[in-house]
Design a protein around this motif. Sequence first.
Motif, PDB file in Angstrom:
ATOM      1  N   GLY A   1      80.444  12.277 -45.852  1.00 25.86           N
ATOM      2  CA  GLY A   1      79.101  12.620 -46.298  1.00 25.86           C
ATOM      3  C   GLY A   1      79.052  13.053 -47.739  1.00 25.86           C
ATOM      4  O   GLY A   1      79.572  12.376 -48.631  1.00 25.86           O
ATOM      5  N   VAL A   2      78.447  14.215 -47.989  1.00 20.31           N
ATOM      6  CA  VAL A   2      78.309  14.761 -49.339  1.00 20.31           C
ATOM      7  C   VAL A   2      78.615  16.255 -49.299  1.00 20.31           C
ATOM      8  O   VAL A   2      78.639  16.871 -48.227  1.00 20.31           O
ATOM      9  N   THR A   3      78.818  16.834 -50.465  1.00 21.39           N
ATOM     10  CA  THR A   3      79.207  18.246 -50.527  1.00 21.39           C
ATOM     11  C   THR A   3      78.087  19.158 -50.996  1.00 21.39           C
ATOM     12  O   THR A   3      78.243  20.377 -50.981  1.00 21.39           O
ATOM     13  N   PHE A   4      76.961  18.591 -51.436  1.00 20.37           N
ATOM     14  CA  PHE A   4      75.848  19.403 -51.926  1.00 20.37           C
ATOM     15  C   PHE A   4      74.558  18.978 -51.237  1.00 20.37           C
ATOM     16  O   PHE A   4      74.310  17.786 -51.041  1.00 20.37           O
ATOM     17  N   ASP A   5      73.746  19.949 -50.909  1.00 17.03           N
ATOM     18  CA  ASP A   5      72.454  19.682 -50.276  1.00 17.03           C
ATOM     19  C   ASP A   5      71.348  19.713 -51.343  1.00 17.03           C
ATOM     20  O   ASP A   5      71.574  20.137 -52.484  1.00 17.03           O
ATOM     21  N   ILE A   6      70.154  19.269 -50.955  1.00 19.95           N
ATOM     22  CA  ILE A   6      68.989  19.339 -51.831  1.00 19.95           C
ATOM     23  C   ILE A   6      67.938  20.194 -51.125  1.00 19.95           C
ATOM     24  O   ILE A   6      67.225  19.716 -50.240  1.00 19.95           O
ATOM     25  N   GLU A   7      67.877  21.450 -51.488  1.00 21.04           N
ATOM     26  CA  GLU A   7      66.929  22.374 -50.872  1.00 21.04           C
ATOM     27  C   GLU A   7      65.513  22.085 -51.373  1.00 21.04           C
ATOM     28  O   GLU A   7      65.330  21.417 -52.400  1.00 21.04           O
ATOM     29  N   PRO A   8      64.480  22.575 -50.681  1.00 24.39           N
ATOM     30  CA  PRO A   8      63.090  22.305 -51.079  1.00 24.39           C
ATOM     31  C   PRO A   8      62.787  22.659 -52.537  1.00 24.39           C
ATOM     32  O   PRO A   8      62.084  21.917 -53.231  1.00 24.39           O
ATOM     33  N   GLN A   9      63.310  23.792 -53.011  1.00 23.11           N
ATOM     34  CA  GLN A   9      63.040  24.171 -54.398  1.00 23.11           C
ATOM     35  C   GLN A   9      63.656  23.163 -55.370  1.00 23.11           C
ATOM     36  O   GLN A   9      63.071  22.835 -56.408  1.00 23.11           O
ATOM     37  N   ARG A  10      64.844  22.682 -55.025  1.00 17.88           N
ATOM     38  CA  ARG A  10      65.499  21.702 -55.883  1.00 17.88           C
ATOM     39  C   ARG A  10      64.759  20.368 -55.828  1.00 17.88           C
ATOM     40  O   ARG A  10      64.673  19.647 -56.830  1.00 17.88           O
TER      41      ARG A  10
END
Length: 511
Positions: A306-315
């Motif tokens: 997968g990936v190591t970083f998420d994209i939160e709503p603020q981002r």
Amino acid sequence: MTTAARKMPDLRNGEAVSLVKVPVLGFSEFRDKVVMPSAWGSTRLAALFGQPRDDDGVRLYAVLTDPTESVLTACATDLQDDRYPSLTPDCPRAHNFEREIAEQWGVVPLGHPWFKPLRYHHSYRPGHDAWGRAVGDVILPGVTDYFQVEGREIHEVAVGPVHAGVIEPGSFRFQCHGEHVFHLEVQLGYQHRGVEQALVGGPNKRTIHYLETLAGDTTIGHATAYCQAVEGLAACQPSLRAQQIRGIALELERLACHTGDLGALADDVGYLPTASYCGRLRGDFLNATAELCGSRFGRGLVRSGGVTFDIEPQRVERLVARLKTALRDVGGATQLLLNSLSVRARFVNTGVLKTEIADLLGIVGIALRASGIERDVRQDFPAGIFRSVQIPAAIQSTGDVFARACVRGLEIERSGAFVLDQLHTLHPGVLQEKLGPLAPNAFVVSLVEGWRGKICHVAITDAHGKFARYKIVDPSFHNWIGLMMAMRDQQISDFPLCNKSFNLSYCGHDL
């Protein structure tokens, strides 16, 4: 069933099969499988490479793609000695592959029309050298016989290998009559690092870093291709959310590079409005990638499972605001460039790569689509998020600098719309699935449409699930000869413009 009668298996992008399912054919049948579809049908040669056998011989593998069915096929043959009849006269797409095989494994393709080293390194099989060089011989990149045109007032212009500015090394030889170019020959190899050999015995902690720095401007493309291959070998399926984030990162990479190229093309003809705008806007897209993972080139984001970083709503909000502004500005800068009569006078009919030549030589990506052939891995062999969401391919027909600029402009528009849509529709899910052991004695092909074109990774594992062979084909491997063909019958002063319209990677070719 005899070996010769075995059918080549239908493979799917990123799905592993047992190595025994890849048929080992007699050479004449292997030749027919490679040459006939590549010469007459929609099937293309995606990879051709050698693998040493336990008896000190060499086995050749071929990977063929059929976009009409979205399937790949593979076959192999065992060479009986260190010579075989060249495939290139009947399948020009094999020309660089055969030079590479000769250099790596010391086998000679008899009848190859332009048989010379590709990257200038010692054979990986000590004592087997296709040019009869001894193990201790000093091998220098570019030291070779160049093609020469003879005649009254014919002259040669040598450029490189060291160039002005911050640029990788490569040697260019022009055969000219005045300003008219009859032939351009490009010699590379100055960036050879032996990446494929370093991957054997992996995967390990270093492997992903080799792939991320293989061609630094294609970090996401090559990392994704590698992870797809490993996930296929481990029977691991990343979550939909992880697939979306990978897709966003891949298209951001495309946006940044295409924007930079349009700015560079504008700069080459002195059109300063677009040159100035795109120089800044490329940074905006790179900074959007940094917003995802902290690296402007996307290093550390894509990992197996997968990936190591998420994209939160603020981002998401910050990214959407940044991208909407950047896409609006780059759209305006692109229209200024393409609608300018002075720019068109320099772009149109310059550096033409004819459709039939592009098809014959196996050109990929932007250069192929600008020559009127619709080939795009995201459509033809979809993987990850592109199985459920497609981006329409951008096609032009004239094959000149203007067409390659137009394709970039269209892809910016369509990739930008894709990224914004994915940011608004992120699905819940884990970021990274746990990866199990890799299948032993297995074979997998992974394709990704990088920003330059088709990236192909082929992995073969040994009895312990480690890489026995890892083959990488960067799009620049296919496309350097396209630049050479595009420069024929051009003015030598058009070379910087033609070169930038392809914008190929030296290190991606040299590995």
